[in-house]
Scaffold this motif. Structure first.
Motif, PDB file in Angstrom:
ATOM      1  N   ASP A  69     -19.551  -8.416 -18.057  1.00 27.59           N
ATOM      2  CA  ASP A  69     -20.293  -7.244 -17.607  1.00 27.59           C
ATOM      3  C   ASP A  69     -19.462  -6.439 -16.606  1.00 27.59           C
ATOM      4  O   ASP A  69     -18.869  -7.014 -15.678  1.00 27.59           O
ATOM      5  N   PRO A  70     -19.402  -5.116 -16.740  1.00 33.38           N
ATOM      6  CA  PRO A  70     -18.566  -4.327 -15.833  1.00 33.38           C
ATOM      7  C   PRO A  70     -19.012  -4.383 -14.377  1.00 33.38           C
ATOM      8  O   PRO A  70     -18.165  -4.309 -13.467  1.00 33.38           O
ATOM      9  N   VAL A  71     -20.318  -4.497 -14.126  1.00 34.41           N
ATOM     10  CA  VAL A  71     -20.792  -4.557 -12.740  1.00 34.41           C
ATOM     11  C   VAL A  71     -20.506  -5.927 -12.140  1.00 34.41           C
ATOM     12  O   VAL A  71     -19.821  -6.061 -11.119  1.00 34.41           O
ATOM     13  N   TRP A  72     -21.039  -6.972 -12.780  1.00 33.26           N
ATOM     14  CA  TRP A  72     -20.835  -8.312 -12.253  1.00 33.26           C
ATOM     15  C   TRP A  72     -19.352  -8.680 -12.254  1.00 33.26           C
ATOM     16  O   TRP A  72     -18.847  -9.298 -11.310  1.00 33.26           O
ATOM     17  N   GLY A  73     -18.644  -8.281 -13.301  1.00 37.83           N
ATOM     18  CA  GLY A  73     -17.232  -8.622 -13.386  1.00 37.83           C
ATOM     19  C   GLY A  73     -16.382  -7.963 -12.334  1.00 37.83           C
ATOM     20  O   GLY A  73     -15.248  -8.408 -12.064  1.00 37.83           O
ATOM     21  N   SER A  74     -16.893  -6.896 -11.710  1.00 38.75           N
ATOM     22  CA  SER A  74     -16.137  -6.214 -10.668  1.00 38.75           C
ATOM     23  C   SER A  74     -16.286  -6.866  -9.295  1.00 38.75           C
ATOM     24  O   SER A  74     -15.540  -6.546  -8.366  1.00 38.75           O
ATOM     25  N   LEU A  75     -17.250  -7.783  -9.165  1.00 36.26           N
ATOM     26  CA  LEU A  75     -17.449  -8.449  -7.875  1.00 36.26           C
ATOM     27  C   LEU A  75     -16.242  -9.322  -7.537  1.00 36.26           C
ATOM     28  O   LEU A  75     -15.717 -10.041  -8.398  1.00 36.26           O
TER      29      LEU A  75
ATOM     30  N   GLN B  42     -27.784  -3.107  -5.830  1.00 42.86           N
ATOM     31  CA  GLN B  42     -27.958  -4.041  -4.714  1.00 42.86           C
ATOM     32  C   GLN B  42     -26.883  -5.120  -4.737  1.00 42.86           C
ATOM     33  O   GLN B  42     -26.333  -5.487  -3.695  1.00 42.86           O
ATOM     34  N   VAL B  43     -26.585  -5.625  -5.916  1.00 41.02           N
ATOM     35  CA  VAL B  43     -25.560  -6.665  -6.040  1.00 41.02           C
ATOM     36  C   VAL B  43     -24.220  -6.148  -5.526  1.00 41.02           C
ATOM     37  O   VAL B  43     -23.519  -6.829  -4.766  1.00 41.02           O
ATOM     38  N   LEU B  44     -23.851  -4.940  -5.928  1.00 45.84           N
ATOM     39  CA  LEU B  44     -22.569  -4.365  -5.478  1.00 45.84           C
ATOM     40  C   LEU B  44     -22.563  -4.145  -3.971  1.00 45.84           C
ATOM     41  O   LEU B  44     -21.544  -4.374  -3.309  1.00 45.84           O
ATOM     42  N   ALA B  45     -23.688  -3.703  -3.422  1.00 44.81           N
ATOM     43  CA  ALA B  45     -23.745  -3.462  -1.978  1.00 44.81           C
ATOM     44  C   ALA B  45     -23.648  -4.761  -1.193  1.00 44.81           C
ATOM     45  O   ALA B  45     -23.009  -4.811  -0.138  1.00 44.81           O
ATOM     46  N   TRP B  46     -24.259  -5.820  -1.704  1.00 39.98           N
ATOM     47  CA  TRP B  46     -24.207  -7.102  -0.999  1.00 39.98           C
ATOM     48  C   TRP B  46     -22.817  -7.736  -1.073  1.00 39.98           C
ATOM     49  O   TRP B  46     -22.382  -8.368  -0.112  1.00 39.98           O
ATOM     50  N   ASN B  47     -22.164  -7.602  -2.212  1.00 41.07           N
ATOM     51  CA  ASN B  47     -20.801  -8.131  -2.398  1.00 41.07           C
ATOM     52  C   ASN B  47     -20.669  -9.551  -1.850  1.00 41.07           C
ATOM     53  O   ASN B  47     -19.901  -9.817  -0.920  1.00 41.07           O
ATOM     54  N   PRO B  48     -21.373 -10.523  -2.431  1.00 46.69           N
ATOM     55  CA  PRO B  48     -21.398 -11.883  -1.874  1.00 46.69           C
ATOM     56  C   PRO B  48     -20.063 -12.600  -2.015  1.00 46.69           C
ATOM     57  O   PRO B  48     -19.240 -12.262  -2.868  1.00 46.69           O
ATOM     58  N   ASP B  49     -19.885 -13.620  -1.170  1.00 50.31           N
ATOM     59  CA  ASP B  49     -18.698 -14.481  -1.276  1.00 50.31           C
ATOM     60  C   ASP B  49     -18.823 -15.440  -2.461  1.00 50.31           C
ATOM     61  O   ASP B  49     -17.810 -15.820  -3.054  1.00 50.31           O
ATOM     62  N   TRP B  50     -20.046 -15.853  -2.746  1.00 45.79           N
ATOM     63  CA  TRP B  50     -20.323 -16.783  -3.840  1.00 45.79           C
ATOM     64  C   TRP B  50     -21.506 -16.279  -4.644  1.00 45.79           C
ATOM     65  O   TRP B  50     -22.464 -15.734  -4.074  1.00 45.79           O
ATOM     66  N   VAL B  51     -21.461 -16.469  -5.933  1.00 48.90           N
ATOM     67  CA  VAL B  51     -22.621 -16.268  -6.807  1.00 48.90           C
ATOM     68  C   VAL B  51     -22.963 -17.631  -7.403  1.00 48.90           C
ATOM     69  O   VAL B  51     -22.094 -18.309  -7.967  1.00 48.90           O
ATOM     70  N   ILE B  52     -24.217 -18.023  -7.256  1.00 48.02           N
ATOM     71  CA  ILE B  52     -24.703 -19.292  -7.789  1.00 48.02           C
ATOM     72  C   ILE B  52     -25.781 -18.975  -8.813  1.00 48.02           C
ATOM     73  O   ILE B  52     -26.769 -18.310  -8.496  1.00 48.02           O
ATOM     74  N   ALA B  53     -25.574 -19.435 -10.036  1.00 48.76           N
ATOM     75  CA  ALA B  53     -26.457 -19.051 -11.139  1.00 48.76           C
ATOM     76  C   ALA B  53     -27.251 -20.233 -11.653  1.00 48.76           C
ATOM     77  O   ALA B  53     -26.739 -21.350 -11.751  1.00 48.76           O
ATOM     78  N   MET B  54     -28.502 -19.963 -12.015  1.00 48.36           N
ATOM     79  CA  MET B  54     -29.360 -20.998 -12.580  1.00 48.36           C
ATOM     80  C   MET B  54     -29.244 -21.072 -14.100  1.00 48.36           C
ATOM     81  O   MET B  54     -29.292 -22.149 -14.683  1.00 48.36           O
ATOM     82  N   ASP B  55     -29.092 -19.926 -14.758  1.00 50.43           N
ATOM     83  CA  ASP B  55     -29.115 -19.866 -16.214  1.00 50.43           C
ATOM     84  C   ASP B  55     -27.722 -20.109 -16.787  1.00 50.43           C
ATOM     85  O   ASP B  55     -26.767 -19.430 -16.409  1.00 50.43           O
TER      86      ASP B  55
ATOM     87  N   ALA C 251     -26.443 -19.172 -19.435  1.00 55.23           N
ATOM     88  CA  ALA C 251     -25.903 -18.001 -20.136  1.00 55.23           C
ATOM     89  C   ALA C 251     -25.296 -16.989 -19.170  1.00 55.23           C
ATOM     90  O   ALA C 251     -24.542 -16.100 -19.604  1.00 55.23           O
ATOM     91  N   PHE C 252     -25.608 -17.111 -17.884  1.00 54.59           N
ATOM     92  CA  PHE C 252     -25.188 -16.066 -16.959  1.00 54.59           C
ATOM     93  C   PHE C 252     -23.678 -15.998 -16.719  1.00 54.59           C
ATOM     94  O   PHE C 252     -23.112 -14.899 -16.703  1.00 54.59           O
ATOM     95  N   PRO C 253     -22.970 -17.107 -16.506  1.00 52.02           N
ATOM     96  CA  PRO C 253     -21.533 -16.980 -16.229  1.00 52.02           C
ATOM     97  C   PRO C 253     -20.778 -16.208 -17.300  1.00 52.02           C
ATOM     98  O   PRO C 253     -19.934 -15.352 -16.985  1.00 52.02           O
ATOM     99  N   GLY C 254     -21.056 -16.493 -18.570  1.00 50.66           N
ATOM    100  CA  GLY C 254     -20.387 -15.761 -19.630  1.00 50.66           C
ATOM    101  C   GLY C 254     -20.725 -14.284 -19.604  1.00 50.66           C
ATOM    102  O   GLY C 254     -19.857 -13.424 -19.790  1.00 50.66           O
ATOM    103  N   PHE C 255     -22.002 -13.968 -19.359  1.00 46.09           N
ATOM    104  CA  PHE C 255     -22.409 -12.567 -19.245  1.00 46.09           C
ATOM    105  C   PHE C 255     -21.715 -11.883 -18.076  1.00 46.09           C
ATOM    106  O   PHE C 255     -21.205 -10.761 -18.206  1.00 46.09           O
ATOM    107  N   ALA C 256     -21.683 -12.545 -16.924  1.00 47.24           N
ATOM    108  CA  ALA C 256     -21.136 -11.926 -15.712  1.00 47.24           C
ATOM    109  C   ALA C 256     -19.657 -11.591 -15.865  1.00 47.24           C
ATOM    110  O   ALA C 256     -19.194 -10.550 -15.383  1.00 47.24           O
ATOM    111  N   ARG C 257     -18.915 -12.450 -16.543  1.00 47.83           N
ATOM    112  CA  ARG C 257     -17.478 -12.213 -16.675  1.00 47.83           C
ATOM    113  C   ARG C 257     -17.180 -11.042 -17.613  1.00 47.83           C
ATOM    114  O   ARG C 257     -16.102 -10.443 -17.535  1.00 47.83           O
TER     115      ARG C 257
END
Length: 348
Positions: free
Chosen positions: A263-269, A240-253, A255-261
């Motif tokens: 992670d192969p899925v999140w890092g590909s956005l 779903q994340v890949l299909a949505w392909n947002p302009d911005w990701v806003i994270a609450m946690d 720990a998430f930014p480090g994980f996203a950068r």
């Protein structure tokens, strides 16, 4: 020993025989119910964290305790010393409705306050609390645009009308500025935003969710709401994340930014690759959510800047003034700087 479930708590209150306060006047809560309350309210039990933050912002001396848990050291750095002295009273509402019976009884509140939903489930709980304990329980509507009205209503109930008027006026200014910024965004094209909760970004808010309503109020499109429709919080998949392909990701946690950068899925956005990944400031409370209370006014001051619909100049001062008004402690510039750097990637 595990905390008693909600029903056991309420029956226990009745069985122990908590003395009801002397009721001398009627007030109306956000549901329209006419409820008898003491002529003078001195102590209020917050049913959940949103109510506690609302009450703390207006009349901190009346708060009987922190629902769930007290502030952690990092949060206390943004609050006055009195915040650390309040006990943890447990929660009557929400996912973790685990109020401790002895702690509730020890506080001897004059009334119970809940802030957020005002639907039939919440009314049923409020009526059950009142009938089984003798304590009046008031419900206030937690929707973002109603914050000024909520302050005025609570100010009348608690005899804090002047302080409530100051906060209502500040909320009105923030809401009006955010509305103007949203109109500018709509005129040029709304940014498509995904708001994620959890260390791996596995949860988000849908259309109508109090947890993410601020995104659309600020003029952005909540891609999860567009893709999944209405509801509360929902678990999302990598597909779903890949299909949505947002302009911005806003994270609450945090720990998430480090994980996203990594992670192969999140890092590909495209948003993550371009540095359009912002971390919501969370001290002493989140600016977007967690909990969804008047602390979201900070998010409404910040999001238009993030989306380029308002200048960054003056944001730090606006935030500092809101902290002083809502939390009763003005932060130092050195406290705000690291939060704003993560909240405004490439800007602050």
């Amino acid at each position: 020993m595990p905390a008693p479930p909600r029903r056991a708590l309420l029956l226990g209150l009745a069985g122990i025989g908590l003395a009801a306060p002397s009721l001398a006047r009627e007030v109306a809560d956000a549901t329209g119910r006419r409820i008898a309350v003491p002529d003078r309210v001195a102590r209020v039990l917050a049913a959940g964290p949103p109510a506690a933050i609302l009450l703390w912002s207006l009349a901190p001396e009346m708060l009987a305790g922190w629902p769930g848990r007290g502030p952690r050291p990092a949060e206390l750095a943004f609050l006055p010393p009195e915040a650390a002295a309040l006990p943890a009273t447990g929660r009557l509402t929400g996912r973790d409705n685990s109020a401790n019976l002895e702690a509730v009884l020890a506080q001897r509140p004059d009334l119970v306050l809940d802030y957020g939903g005002i639907g039939p489930t919440h009314v049923s709980l409020a009526e059950r609390v009142r009938s089984q304990t003798g304590l009046p329980m008031l419900l206030l509507d937690g929707r973002l645009p109603l914050i000024p009205e909520t302050y005025r209503r609570l100010g009348e109930i608690l005899d804090r009308a002047p302080a409530a008027a100051v906060r209502a006026a500040a909320a009105t200014r923030i809401l009006a500025a955010a509305t103007d910024a949203a109109e500018r965004l709509r005129a040029r094209g709304r940014p498509r935003v995904l708001y994620v909760r959890g260390p791996r970004g596995q949860e988000t808010g849908l259309a109508g969710s109090i947890n993410s309503e601020i995104i659309e109020f600020a003029g952005a499109e909540n891609v999860a709401a567009s893709g999944l429709g209405g509801g509360g919080l929902a678990t999302i998949s990598a597909e779903q994340v890949l299909a949505w392909n947002p302009d911005w990701v806003i994270a609450m946690d945090p720990a998430f930014p480090g994980f996203a950068r990594q992670d192969p899925v999140w890092g590909s956005l495209g948003a993550v690759r371009a540095g359009r990944l912002a971390l919501v400031p969370a001290l002493p409370h989140g600016w977007v959510d967690f909990p969804p209370s008047v602390n979201r006014l900070l998010g409404l001051a910040w999001l238009p800047v993030l989306f380029g619909a308002a200048p960054a100049d003056g944001l730090a001062e606006t935030v500092a003034e809101l902290y002083a008004l809502l939390f009763h402690r003005r932060p130092e510039a050195a406290q705000l700087a690291p939060m704003l750097r993560q909240a405004l990637p490439g800007r602050a």
